[in-house]
Design an enzyme around this catalytic site. Structure first.
Site, short mmCIF file in Angstrom:
data_model
loop_
_atom_site.label_atom_id
_atom_site.label_comp_id
_atom_site.label_asym_id
_atom_site.label_seq_id
_atom_site.Cartn_x
_atom_site.Cartn_y
_atom_site.Cartn_z
N SER A 106 -2.72 13.00 -71.39
CA SER A 106 -1.67 12.47 -72.26
C SER A 106 -2.06 11.12 -72.87
CB SER A 106 -0.37 12.35 -71.49
OG SER A 106 -0.58 11.79 -70.24
N HIS A 127 -3.02 18.56 -76.21
CA HIS A 127 -1.96 17.87 -75.48
C HIS A 127 -0.61 18.56 -75.71
CE1 HIS A 127 0.56 13.94 -75.02
NE2 HIS A 127 0.60 14.66 -73.92
N GLU A 139 -0.48 18.22 -79.62
CA GLU A 139 -1.35 17.25 -80.28
C GLU A 139 -2.79 17.70 -80.08
OE1 GLU A 139 -0.25 12.58 -80.43
OE2 GLU A 139 -0.43 13.35 -78.42
N ASN A 177 2.32 9.49 -77.15
CA ASN A 177 2.66 8.54 -76.08
C ASN A 177 2.54 7.08 -76.49
OD1 ASN A 177 3.67 10.08 -73.95
ND2 ASN A 177 1.62 10.92 -73.62
#
Ligand code: CAA
Ligand code: NDP
Length: 274
Positions: A106, A127, A139, A177
Site C-alpha cells: 500500500s 494495489h 492502483e 494512501n
C-alpha cells in the site's frame, strides 16, 4: 487482503493457489471465503453452483515453491519492506521467467521492491482496496524497470477481475494512501489532543462529509499496524514532518491493539466481526 484478492480472482474464473507460511492458515482462509460466498448465496447474489465453482478454484498451500508454475503472483504479506524484498528475491528465482510478480503493497515504492529481483522488468504494483470484493479501484504502479508487457497484463487482469485499474506514479504511498492516510492520522491526532472522542470524530466525517465509514473505524478496519507502516513510509520517503505518525497510533500498535483483526483497536470487536 490476500483472502479478498483470492476470492475475487477465483470468482472471476482464475485458478488460485493461496500460499501462506502456514498451511493451516491458508486452509482457514478458504473457510473464511466460503463464509463470504455463503452470505452472497443467502442474499441471492450467487447460486449454489457458482459458490462451489469458486471454491473449486482455490487451493491452499504453504511455501513459495508452490508459486513455481503461476502466470501471475500477487504478494499480500504484511507491510514490511525487508519481508517484501526477501519474498521478491525468492519469487524471482522460483517463478517461471514469463510470470508477472505483483505486489499489493500500500505504500512501499515498487522500484525498491523490484531491485530485489534479478528480472526487475516483471515486478509491478497492483494495489487493491479493502474490502476487495466490494471496492472497484486497483492502483497500478510501474517501477522504473517495469516492462510495458507486465503493465498491460496487470491492467487486463484487474479488468477481468471486475476492477477499474488506475495507473499512478511510483512514489511513497502512491496516490491513494498519500491522500487517505494523512486524513486518518489527523483523525487520530484529533482524538490524541482531546478534541473529540473516536465516535465523535467518526460521526463528524460520516454525517458531515458523507464518508461511508468514519476515519477511526476505517483505521481499525485497515489495521493500525498497516496504517503506521504507511505513515512511516510517507514520513521517511518524503522527509516531510507533515507525515509524522501520531504518537497515539504508535502506542496502540505497541500494545498489540491492531484493530478489527485483533479484536481491539480504537473500538472493541466481537469474534464474528473479525
Ligand atoms: C489501506 C490501503 O492501502 C487502501 C485501502 O484499502 S483504504 C480502505 C478503502 N476502503 C474504504 O474506504 C471502505 C469504506 N467503507 C465502505 O465503503 C463501506 O462501509 C463497506 C463497503 C465496507 C461496508 O458497507 P456498508 O453499507 O456499511 O455495510 P454492508 O451493507 O454490510 O455492506 C455493503 C456491501 O458490501 C459487502 N461487504 C461488506 N464488507 C465486506 C467484506 N469484508 N467482504 C466482502 N463483502 C463485503 C456486503 O456484503 C454488502 O453487499 P451487498 O450490497 O451486495 O449486500
Ligand atoms: N489492510 C488494508 O486495508 C490494505 C492492505 N494492503 C496491503 O496488503 C498487504 C497485506 O495487508 P493485510 O492483509 O492488511 O496484512 P496482514 O498483516 O493483516 O496479513 C498479512 C498475511 O500475510 C501472512 N504472512 C506473514 N508473513 C508471510 C510470509 N513470509 N509469506 C506469506 N504470507 C505471510 C500473514 O500471516 P500471519 O497472520 O500468520 O502473520 C497474514 O495472513 C500489505 O502490503 C498492506 O499494506 C493494501 C490495501 C489495503
Amino acid at each position: 487482503m490476500g483472502l479478498g484478492i483470492a476470492q475475487t480472482a477465483a470468482s472471476s474464473g482464475y485458478a488460485v493457489i493461496m500460499i501462506d507460511v502456514d498451511l493451516e492458515a491458508a486452509v482457514k482462509g478458504i473457510a473464511k471465503i466460503d463464509g463470504q460466498l455463503s452470505r452472497l448465496a443467502a442474499k441471492g447474489r450467487i447460486n449454489e453452483e457458482q459458490r462451489l465453482e469458486t471454491l473449486g478454484k482455490l487451493r491452499p498451500a504453504a511455501g513459495l515453491k508452490e508459486a513455481g508454475d503461476a502466470a501471475v503472483v500477487i504478494e499480500a504479506a504484511p507491510e514490511h519492506k525487508a519481508l517484501k524484498l526477501q519474498l521478491f528475491r525468492e519469487l524471482d528465482q522460483i517463478c517461471d521467467r514469463k510470470a508477472v510478480l505483483a505486489s499489493n503493497t500500500s505504500s512501499i515504492p515498487i522500484t525498491e521492491i523490484a531491485a530485489a529481483a534479478k528480472h526487475d522488468d516483471r515486478v509491478i504494483g497492483m494495489h487493491f482496496m479493502n474490502p476487495v470484493p466490494v471496492m472497484p479501484l486497483v492502483e497500478v504502479i510501474r517501477g522504473l524497470a517495469t516492462s510495458d508487457e507486465a503493465a498491460g497484463r496487470i491492467m487486463s487482469l484487474a479488468q477481468a477481475m471486475g476492477k477499474t485499474p488506475v495507473e499512478v506514479r511510483d512514489v511513497p504511498g502512491f496516490a491513494a494512501n498519500r491522500i487517505l492516510m494523512p486524513m486518518i492520522n489527523e483523525a487520530i491526532y484529533t482524538v490524541y489532543e482531546g478534541v473529540a472522542s473516536p465516535a465523535a470524530v467518526d460521526q463528524v466525517m460520516m454525517l458531515g462529509m458523507r464518508h461511508p465509514m468514519g476515519p477511526i473505524t476505517l483505521a481499525d478496519f485497515i489495521g493500525l499496524d498497516t496504517c503506521l507502516s504507511i505513515m512511516e513510509t510517507l514520513h521517511q520517503g518524503f522527509g516531510d514532518p507533515k507525515y509524522r505518525p501520531c504518537p497515539l497510533l504508535r502506542s496502540y500498535v505497541a500494545a498489540g491493539w491492531l484493530g478489527r483483526k485483533t479484536g481491539r483497536g480504537f473500538y472493541v470487536y466481537e469474534e464474528q466481526e473479525r
